[in-house]
Motif scaffolding. Structure first.
Motif, PDB file in Angstrom:
ATOM      1  N   GLY A 172       0.806  -1.211   0.000  1.00 61.76           N
ATOM      2  CA  GLY A 172       0.000   0.000   0.000  1.00 61.76           C
ATOM      3  C   GLY A 172       0.838   1.258   0.000  1.00 61.76           C
ATOM      4  N   ARG A 173       1.983   1.230   0.680  1.00 62.23           N
ATOM      5  CA  ARG A 173       2.874   2.376   0.752  1.00 62.23           C
ATOM      6  C   ARG A 173       4.290   1.863   0.991  1.00 62.23           C
ATOM      7  NH1 ARG A 173       2.424   7.731   1.020  1.00 62.23           N
ATOM      8  NH2 ARG A 173       3.901   9.015   2.197  1.00 62.23           N
ATOM      9  N   VAL A 174       5.260   2.450   0.287  1.00 61.20           N
ATOM     10  CA  VAL A 174       6.664   2.064   0.434  1.00 61.20           C
ATOM     11  C   VAL A 174       7.479   3.316   0.717  1.00 61.20           C
ATOM     12  CG1 VAL A 174       8.687   1.044  -0.669  1.00 61.20           C
ATOM     13  CG2 VAL A 174       6.423   0.085  -1.095  1.00 61.20           C
ATOM     14  N   VAL A 175       8.248   3.266   1.801  1.00 54.65           N
ATOM     15  CA  VAL A 175       9.069   4.386   2.247  1.00 54.65           C
ATOM     16  C   VAL A 175      10.521   3.939   2.272  1.00 54.65           C
ATOM     17  CG1 VAL A 175       9.558   5.956   4.168  1.00 54.65           C
ATOM     18  CG2 VAL A 175       7.185   5.314   3.644  1.00 54.65           C
ATOM     19  N   GLY A 176      11.422   4.804   1.833  1.00 58.17           N
ATOM     20  CA  GLY A 176      12.841   4.474   1.849  1.00 58.17           C
ATOM     21  C   GLY A 176      13.674   5.573   2.455  1.00 58.17           C
ATOM     22  N   SER A 177      14.791   5.193   3.063  1.00 58.13           N
ATOM     23  CA  SER A 177      15.771   6.174   3.535  1.00 58.13           C
ATOM     24  C   SER A 177      17.035   6.019   2.720  1.00 58.13           C
ATOM     25  CB  SER A 177      16.082   5.981   5.022  1.00 58.13           C
ATOM     26  OG  SER A 177      16.852   4.808   5.223  1.00 58.13           O
ATOM     27  N   PHE A 196      13.380   9.821   2.341  1.00 53.79           N
ATOM     28  CA  PHE A 196      14.000  10.910   3.089  1.00 53.79           C
ATOM     29  C   PHE A 196      15.493  10.669   3.230  1.00 53.79           C
ATOM     30  CE2 PHE A 196      12.410   7.869   6.277  1.00 53.79           C
ATOM     31  CZ  PHE A 196      13.524   7.661   7.073  1.00 53.79           C
ATOM     32  N   ASP A 197      16.218  11.759   3.423  1.00 53.17           N
ATOM     33  CA  ASP A 197      17.660  11.733   3.661  1.00 53.17           C
ATOM     34  C   ASP A 197      17.870  11.667   5.166  1.00 53.17           C
ATOM     35  OD1 ASP A 197      20.374  12.256   4.008  1.00 53.17           O
ATOM     36  OD2 ASP A 197      20.444  13.824   2.478  1.00 53.17           O
ATOM     37  N   TYR A 198      18.472  10.585   5.632  1.00 59.31           N
ATOM     38  CA  TYR A 198      18.616  10.397   7.077  1.00 59.31           C
ATOM     39  C   TYR A 198      19.584  11.392   7.713  1.00 59.31           C
ATOM     40  CZ  TYR A 198      22.779   7.661   5.749  1.00 59.31           C
ATOM     41  OH  TYR A 198      23.989   7.246   5.217  1.00 59.31           O
ATOM     42  N   HIS A 199      20.311  12.163   6.897  1.00 53.91           N
ATOM     43  CA  HIS A 199      21.180  13.201   7.443  1.00 53.91           C
ATOM     44  C   HIS A 199      20.402  14.448   7.863  1.00 53.91           C
ATOM     45  CE1 HIS A 199      24.241  11.039   4.828  1.00 53.91           C
ATOM     46  NE2 HIS A 199      24.803  11.019   6.023  1.00 53.91           N
ATOM     47  N   ASP A 200      19.143  14.546   7.446  1.00 56.13           N
ATOM     48  CA  ASP A 200      18.384  15.769   7.666  1.00 56.13           C
ATOM     49  C   ASP A 200      17.827  15.905   9.077  1.00 56.13           C
ATOM     50  OD1 ASP A 200      18.883  16.560   5.091  1.00 56.13           O
ATOM     51  OD2 ASP A 200      16.928  15.950   4.295  1.00 56.13           O
ATOM     52  N   GLY A 201      17.894  14.857   9.871  1.00 58.60           N
ATOM     53  CA  GLY A 201      17.367  14.917  11.230  1.00 58.60           C
ATOM     54  C   GLY A 201      17.130  13.522  11.763  1.00 58.60           C
ATOM     55  N   PRO A 202      16.533  13.403  12.945  1.00 58.23           N
ATOM     56  CA  PRO A 202      16.279  12.076  13.522  1.00 58.23           C
ATOM     57  C   PRO A 202      15.465  11.196  12.580  1.00 58.23           C
ATOM     58  CG  PRO A 202      15.901  13.791  15.158  1.00 58.23           C
ATOM     59  CD  PRO A 202      16.093  14.488  13.842  1.00 58.23           C
ATOM     60  N   LYS A 208       8.095   9.020  10.833  1.00 59.09           N
ATOM     61  CA  LYS A 208       6.724   9.337  11.261  1.00 59.09           C
ATOM     62  C   LYS A 208       6.028  10.220  10.235  1.00 59.09           C
ATOM     63  CE  LYS A 208       4.016  11.103  15.143  1.00 59.09           C
ATOM     64  NZ  LYS A 208       4.060  11.657  16.525  1.00 59.09           N
ATOM     65  N   ALA A 209       6.772  11.170   9.662  1.00 61.38           N
ATOM     66  CA  ALA A 209       6.195  12.046   8.650  1.00 61.38           C
ATOM     67  C   ALA A 209       5.893  11.292   7.359  1.00 61.38           C
ATOM     68  CB  ALA A 209       7.139  13.205   8.368  1.00 61.38           C
ATOM     69  N   GLU A 228      15.870   1.243  15.573  1.00 59.43           N
ATOM     70  CA  GLU A 228      15.120   1.784  16.703  1.00 59.43           C
ATOM     71  C   GLU A 228      13.886   2.550  16.214  1.00 59.43           C
ATOM     72  OE1 GLU A 228      16.134   5.181  19.873  1.00 59.43           O
ATOM     73  OE2 GLU A 228      17.289   3.322  20.183  1.00 59.43           O
ATOM     74  N   ALA A 229      14.058   3.359  15.174  1.00 61.38           N
ATOM     75  CA  ALA A 229      12.930   4.111  14.632  1.00 61.38           C
ATOM     76  C   ALA A 229      11.863   3.183  14.072  1.00 61.38           C
ATOM     77  CB  ALA A 229      13.422   5.068  13.550  1.00 61.38           C
ATOM     78  N   ALA A 230      12.291   2.118  13.402  1.00 61.78           N
ATOM     79  CA  ALA A 230      11.337   1.183  12.815  1.00 61.78           C
ATOM     80  C   ALA A 230      10.536   0.466  13.895  1.00 61.78           C
ATOM     81  CB  ALA A 230      12.068   0.171  11.940  1.00 61.78           C
TER      82      ALA A 230
END
Length: 332
Positions: A172-177, A196-202, A208-209, A228-230
């Motif tokens: 349904g949705r795929v997210v990548g770092s 998202f670029d993991y250098h941009d913040g936590p 979550k966004a 940990e985030a996952a």
């Protein structure tokens, strides 16, 4: 065929490897015995798991020996010998990379057809890389249609395949770092719904966004903060396929465990490590399905190619620094 250059492990890295840990050695081209072949390697693969084999510790695969050539996936042309249906002129896939000429038993090589796909594909999308993504997502994590999938290291050889396979199988949705704006842009081109670029913040905040309703499947190539985030973002009965933890491969001290590991209990999560070698039974299904997607133009793959066996160590170091897009290969 009078000279053969090999990359040897000169010393064991302490923390991050350096060029001094490798040595370029000139040797003679080997002569095959009965049932053996000599392969002129054309492309060799450098992969994150090789960092662990540079340590002299007990693991699922023996460590590399000092003052001996390293090994890894390679594809090339048979130039001498034969056996087990393999003869001079055939293109084969085998496990003795990091050298120009490889001597091996014919039975340990697999013949591939360069007319069906570029030979490099057998080291990436149609090889170990692709099967790792396929087995980890569909067998280990058991992704179901409609679920939300998060992939770390998503612009790498495995991660980019995971995201695309997830979409093709109905996620349904795929997210990548990933580690740069250019890589994030490439992920959206490949069909990821968010990146998202993991250098941009936590990582926790970025995830979550990107997945406000949580995630059901996590394909882990990184470990550390990403894991940990996952765990924090996982929905009830979420599953994680633990493929790699490149964030800690070069750590001089053992990493702290994810601080929220207790969430595994209440959320009834499954965190499962796996090795691609345990999923050979999926190979025929994998080749059929992924090969079909490739022929139909529904799946893409990226390669970063470095020229020259003498530059294999730098290609490997660049891989660890995240300088590759897709599969890192050395052309020799």
């Amino acid at each position: 065929m009078s000279s053969n250059r090999e990359i040897h492990l000169a010393s064991r890295p302490q923390g991050w490897p350096t060029a001094d840990n490798f040595r370029l050695v000139d040797t003679g081209v080997p002569t095959p015995g009965p049932g053996q072949i000599v392969v002129r390697n054309r492309f060799i693969s450098v992969d994150p798991y090789m960092r662990g084999r540079m340590n002299d510790v007990k693991s699922y695969v023996p460590p590399f020996a000092l003052d001996a050539p390293l090994d890894g996936g390679a594809v090339g042309e048979v130039v001498a010998g034969g056996g087990d249906g393999i003869s001079v002129g055939d293109t084969v896939l085998h496990g003795l990379g990091w050298r120009e000429y490889a001597l091996l038993d014919a039975g340990s090589a697999r013949r591939v057809d360069p007319d069906l796909a570029p030979v490099t594909a057998y080291l990436s999308v149609l090889g170990m890389t692709g099967l790792t993504a396929y087995a980890g997502l569909l067998d280990v994590a058991a992704m179901r249609p409609g679920e939300t999938v998060f992939v770390s290291g998503a612009a790498g050889a495995v991660g980019s395949m995971v995201g695309q396979i997830a979409k093709l199988r109905g996620a349904g949705r795929v997210v990548g770092s990933a580690g740069s704006p250019a890589k994030v842009a490439r992920l959206t081109e490949l069909g990821f719904d968010a990146a998202f670029d993991y250098h941009d913040g936590p990582v926790r905040d970025a995830l979550k966004a990107a997945a406000p309703d949580g995630i059901d499947v996590y394909f882990d190539n990184v470990g550390g903060e990403h894991l940990e985030a996952a765990i924090g973002a996982m929905n009830l009965h979420g599953r994680a396929a633990i493929c790699g933890m490149i964030a800690q491969y070069n750590a001089a001290e053992p990493p702290a465990a994810p601080r929220n590991l207790a969430l595994v209990i209440g959320k009834r999560l499954t965190l499962r490590g796996f090795l691609v070698g345990d999923h050979g039974g999926l190979r025929e299904q994998f080749v059929t399905e992924v090969g079909g997607w490739l022929r139909e133009g529904r799946l893409s793959y990226d390669e970063t190619i470095v020229d020259g066996i003498e530059n294999a160590p730098e290609a490997f170091l660049g891989l660890l620094r995240g300088e590759n897009l897709g599969k890192m290969l050395v052309r020799i």
